[in-house]
Design a protein around this motif. Structure first.
Motif, mmCIF file in Angstrom:
data_model
loop_
_atom_site.group_PDB
_atom_site.id
_atom_site.type_symbol
_atom_site.label_atom_id
_atom_site.label_comp_id
_atom_site.label_asym_id
_atom_site.label_seq_id
_atom_site.Cartn_x
_atom_site.Cartn_y
_atom_site.Cartn_z
ATOM 1 N N HIS A 99 57.252 48.478 -2.398
ATOM 2 C CA HIS A 99 56.483 47.527 -3.196
ATOM 3 C C HIS A 99 57.367 46.346 -3.625
ATOM 4 C CE1 HIS A 99 53.251 46.240 -5.838
ATOM 5 N NE2 HIS A 99 54.149 46.075 -6.799
ATOM 6 N N GLN A 100 58.561 46.662 -4.058
ATOM 7 C CA GLN A 100 59.488 45.607 -4.488
ATOM 8 C C GLN A 100 59.882 44.712 -3.309
ATOM 9 O OE1 GLN A 100 62.323 48.343 -6.117
ATOM 10 N NE2 GLN A 100 61.895 47.711 -8.245
ATOM 11 N N LEU A 126 58.119 44.112 -0.563
ATOM 12 C CA LEU A 126 56.971 43.284 -0.198
ATOM 13 C C LEU A 126 56.797 42.136 -1.181
ATOM 14 C CD1 LEU A 126 54.415 46.035 0.817
ATOM 15 C CD2 LEU A 126 55.484 44.358 2.326
ATOM 16 N N ARG A 127 56.948 42.430 -2.458
ATOM 17 C CA ARG A 127 56.808 41.391 -3.477
ATOM 18 C C ARG A 127 57.893 40.326 -3.290
ATOM 19 N NH1 ARG A 127 55.774 43.543 -9.159
ATOM 20 N NH2 ARG A 127 53.658 43.421 -8.389
ATOM 21 N N GLU A 128 59.122 40.763 -2.978
ATOM 22 C CA GLU A 128 60.212 39.817 -2.747
ATOM 23 C C GLU A 128 59.908 38.906 -1.551
ATOM 24 O OE1 GLU A 128 64.638 40.366 -0.987
ATOM 25 O OE2 GLU A 128 64.191 41.576 -2.761
ATOM 26 N N ARG A 188 56.950 38.149 -0.371
ATOM 27 C CA ARG A 188 55.813 37.306 -0.720
ATOM 28 C C ARG A 188 56.251 36.119 -1.565
ATOM 29 N NH1 ARG A 188 52.081 39.579 -5.100
ATOM 30 N NH2 ARG A 188 53.837 38.765 -6.263
ATOM 31 N N ASP A 189 57.189 36.351 -2.481
ATOM 32 C CA ASP A 189 57.597 35.318 -3.425
ATOM 33 C C ASP A 189 58.594 34.318 -2.843
ATOM 34 O OD1 ASP A 189 55.948 36.481 -5.263
ATOM 35 O OD2 ASP A 189 57.550 37.594 -6.267
#
Length: 69
Positions: A60-61, A63-65, A67-68
């Motif tokens: 999750h972390q 993927l978020r990284e 994405r951002d």
């Protein structure tokens, strides 16, 4: 199945037609032979599963990284 068009089929006839078509397709696909039982395969998966090192970012972390960025 007497209908000439799909629109003329009853729901039961359509379901039966789909079931037969899927069964025919599945029978024609080559399947690799594996003499192991399902339990042996699942046990092998468990033994060979990779666990990330402690402190690694979670999926999750990561993927978020991404994405951002």
């Amino acid at each position: 199945m007497a209908a000439d068009r799909v629109a003329d089929l009853t729901m039961q006839e359509l379901r039966e037609y789909i079931r037969k078509t899927v069964d025919e397709r599945l029978k024609s696909w080559p399947r690799p032979y594996d003499p192991r039982t399902t339990r042996e395969i699942l046990d092998s998966i468990d033994r060979h599963m990779w666990t990330p090192p402690a402190g690694s970012p979670s999926t999750h972390q990561l993927l978020r990284e991404d994405r951002d960025r």
